[in-house]
Motif scaffolding. Structure first.
Motif, PDB file in Angstrom:
ATOM      1  N   PHE A 254       0.802  -1.216   0.000  1.00 56.58           N
ATOM      2  CA  PHE A 254       0.000   0.000   0.000  1.00 56.58           C
ATOM      3  C   PHE A 254       0.840   1.275   0.000  1.00 56.58           C
ATOM      4  O   PHE A 254       0.329   2.344  -0.303  1.00 56.58           O
ATOM      5  CB  PHE A 254      -0.961   0.011   1.191  1.00 56.58           C
ATOM      6  N   GLY A 255       2.115   1.158   0.319  1.00 56.22           N
ATOM      7  CA  GLY A 255       2.980   2.327   0.319  1.00 56.22           C
ATOM      8  C   GLY A 255       3.891   2.385  -0.883  1.00 56.22           C
ATOM      9  O   GLY A 255       4.886   3.107  -0.876  1.00 56.22           O
ATOM     10  N   TRP A 256       3.555   1.604  -1.923  1.00 58.01           N
ATOM     11  CA  TRP A 256       4.426   1.521  -3.090  1.00 58.01           C
ATOM     12  C   TRP A 256       4.610   2.902  -3.705  1.00 58.01           C
ATOM     13  O   TRP A 256       3.669   3.638  -3.886  1.00 58.01           O
ATOM     14  CB  TRP A 256       3.847   0.560  -4.113  1.00 58.01           C
ATOM     15  N   GLY A 257       5.830   3.239  -3.998  1.00 63.74           N
ATOM     16  CA  GLY A 257       6.135   4.529  -4.597  1.00 63.74           C
ATOM     17  C   GLY A 257       6.560   5.571  -3.583  1.00 63.74           C
ATOM     18  O   GLY A 257       6.750   6.729  -3.918  1.00 63.74           O
ATOM     19  N   SER A 258       6.697   5.171  -2.339  1.00 64.09           N
ATOM     20  CA  SER A 258       7.149   6.105  -1.311  1.00 64.09           C
ATOM     21  C   SER A 258       8.134   5.389  -0.383  1.00 64.09           C
ATOM     22  O   SER A 258       8.428   4.211  -0.558  1.00 64.09           O
ATOM     23  CB  SER A 258       5.966   6.645  -0.505  1.00 64.09           C
TER      24      SER A 258
ATOM     25  N   ALA B 195      10.297   0.812   4.071  1.00 63.13           N
ATOM     26  CA  ALA B 195      10.089   0.428   5.471  1.00 63.13           C
ATOM     27  C   ALA B 195       9.348  -0.904   5.569  1.00 63.13           C
ATOM     28  O   ALA B 195       9.690  -1.767   6.391  1.00 63.13           O
ATOM     29  CB  ALA B 195       9.318   1.520   6.206  1.00 63.13           C
ATOM     30  N   GLY B 196       8.334  -1.096   4.728  1.00 65.00           N
ATOM     31  CA  GLY B 196       7.594  -2.351   4.731  1.00 65.00           C
ATOM     32  C   GLY B 196       8.458  -3.532   4.332  1.00 65.00           C
ATOM     33  O   GLY B 196       8.358  -4.614   4.915  1.00 65.00           O
ATOM     34  N   LEU B 197       9.303  -3.338   3.342  1.00 59.56           N
ATOM     35  CA  LEU B 197      10.197  -4.417   2.923  1.00 59.56           C
ATOM     36  C   LEU B 197      11.214  -4.757   4.005  1.00 59.56           C
ATOM     37  O   LEU B 197      11.542  -5.928   4.210  1.00 59.56           O
ATOM     38  CB  LEU B 197      10.903  -4.050   1.618  1.00 59.56           C
ATOM     39  N   VAL B 198      11.682  -3.749   4.719  1.00 58.68           N
ATOM     40  CA  VAL B 198      12.616  -3.998   5.821  1.00 58.68           C
ATOM     41  C   VAL B 198      11.936  -4.813   6.917  1.00 58.68           C
ATOM     42  O   VAL B 198      12.513  -5.767   7.452  1.00 58.68           O
ATOM     43  CB  VAL B 198      13.184  -2.669   6.374  1.00 58.68           C
ATOM     44  N   VAL B 199      10.699  -4.463   7.240  1.00 61.66           N
ATOM     45  CA  VAL B 199       9.953  -5.212   8.262  1.00 61.66           C
ATOM     46  C   VAL B 199       9.687  -6.639   7.782  1.00 61.66           C
ATOM     47  O   VAL B 199       9.791  -7.595   8.560  1.00 61.66           O
ATOM     48  CB  VAL B 199       8.638  -4.482   8.625  1.00 61.66           C
ATOM     49  N   ALA B 200       9.354  -6.806   6.506  1.00 67.77           N
ATOM     50  CA  ALA B 200       9.106  -8.144   5.969  1.00 67.77           C
ATOM     51  C   ALA B 200      10.369  -9.001   6.019  1.00 67.77           C
ATOM     52  O   ALA B 200      10.310 -10.183   6.378  1.00 67.77           O
ATOM     53  CB  ALA B 200       8.587  -8.041   4.536  1.00 67.77           C
ATOM     54  N   VAL B 201      11.503  -8.414   5.686  1.00 66.95           N
ATOM     55  CA  VAL B 201      12.768  -9.156   5.757  1.00 66.95           C
ATOM     56  C   VAL B 201      13.092  -9.519   7.200  1.00 66.95           C
ATOM     57  O   VAL B 201      13.560 -10.632   7.484  1.00 66.95           O
ATOM     58  CB  VAL B 201      13.907  -8.343   5.101  1.00 66.95           C
ATOM     59  N   ALA B 202      12.829  -8.607   8.126  1.00 67.27           N
ATOM     60  CA  ALA B 202      13.059  -8.909   9.542  1.00 67.27           C
ATOM     61  C   ALA B 202      12.174 -10.069   9.996  1.00 67.27           C
ATOM     62  O   ALA B 202      12.616 -10.947  10.745  1.00 67.27           O
ATOM     63  CB  ALA B 202      12.801  -7.670  10.392  1.00 67.27           C
ATOM     64  N   GLY B 203      10.932 -10.089   9.552  1.00 64.00           N
ATOM     65  CA  GLY B 203      10.039 -11.193   9.901  1.00 64.00           C
ATOM     66  C   GLY B 203      10.503 -12.512   9.323  1.00 64.00           C
ATOM     67  O   GLY B 203      10.464 -13.550   9.998  1.00 64.00           O
ATOM     68  N   ALA B 204      10.943 -12.502   8.078  1.00 68.87           N
ATOM     69  CA  ALA B 204      11.446 -13.729   7.456  1.00 68.87           C
ATOM     70  C   ALA B 204      12.701 -14.224   8.160  1.00 68.87           C
ATOM     71  O   ALA B 204      12.864 -15.421   8.404  1.00 68.87           O
ATOM     72  CB  ALA B 204      11.724 -13.472   5.980  1.00 68.87           C
TER      73      ALA B 204
END
Length: 58
Positions: free
Chosen positions: A30-34, A39-48
């Motif tokens: 939902f934050g694509w382009g900003s 930040a979302g990808l960093v959180v997703a990588v941390a979760g993985a």
């Protein structure tokens, strides 16, 4: 992650990692382009990463 290392809390680590992964992907979508996408990808990588190193009761 210190709370996940206690005895009886192995499921907490799996749930926590899964939540981070899911929330990170939703924020990135939902934050694509900003900067929220980053930040979302960093959180997703941390979760993985959390899911891969979480202690397992085998």
């Amino acid at each position: 992650m210190a709370f996940a290392a206690r005895a009886g809390d192995q499921d907490t680590a799996s749930v926590g990692g899964g939540v981070l992964l899911a929330v990170g992907l939703v924020v990135a979508f939902f934050g694509w382009g900003s900067w929220w996408a980053v930040a979302g990808l960093v959180v997703a990588v941390a979760g993985a990463l959390w899911l891969t190193v979480a202690p397992r009761d085998e």
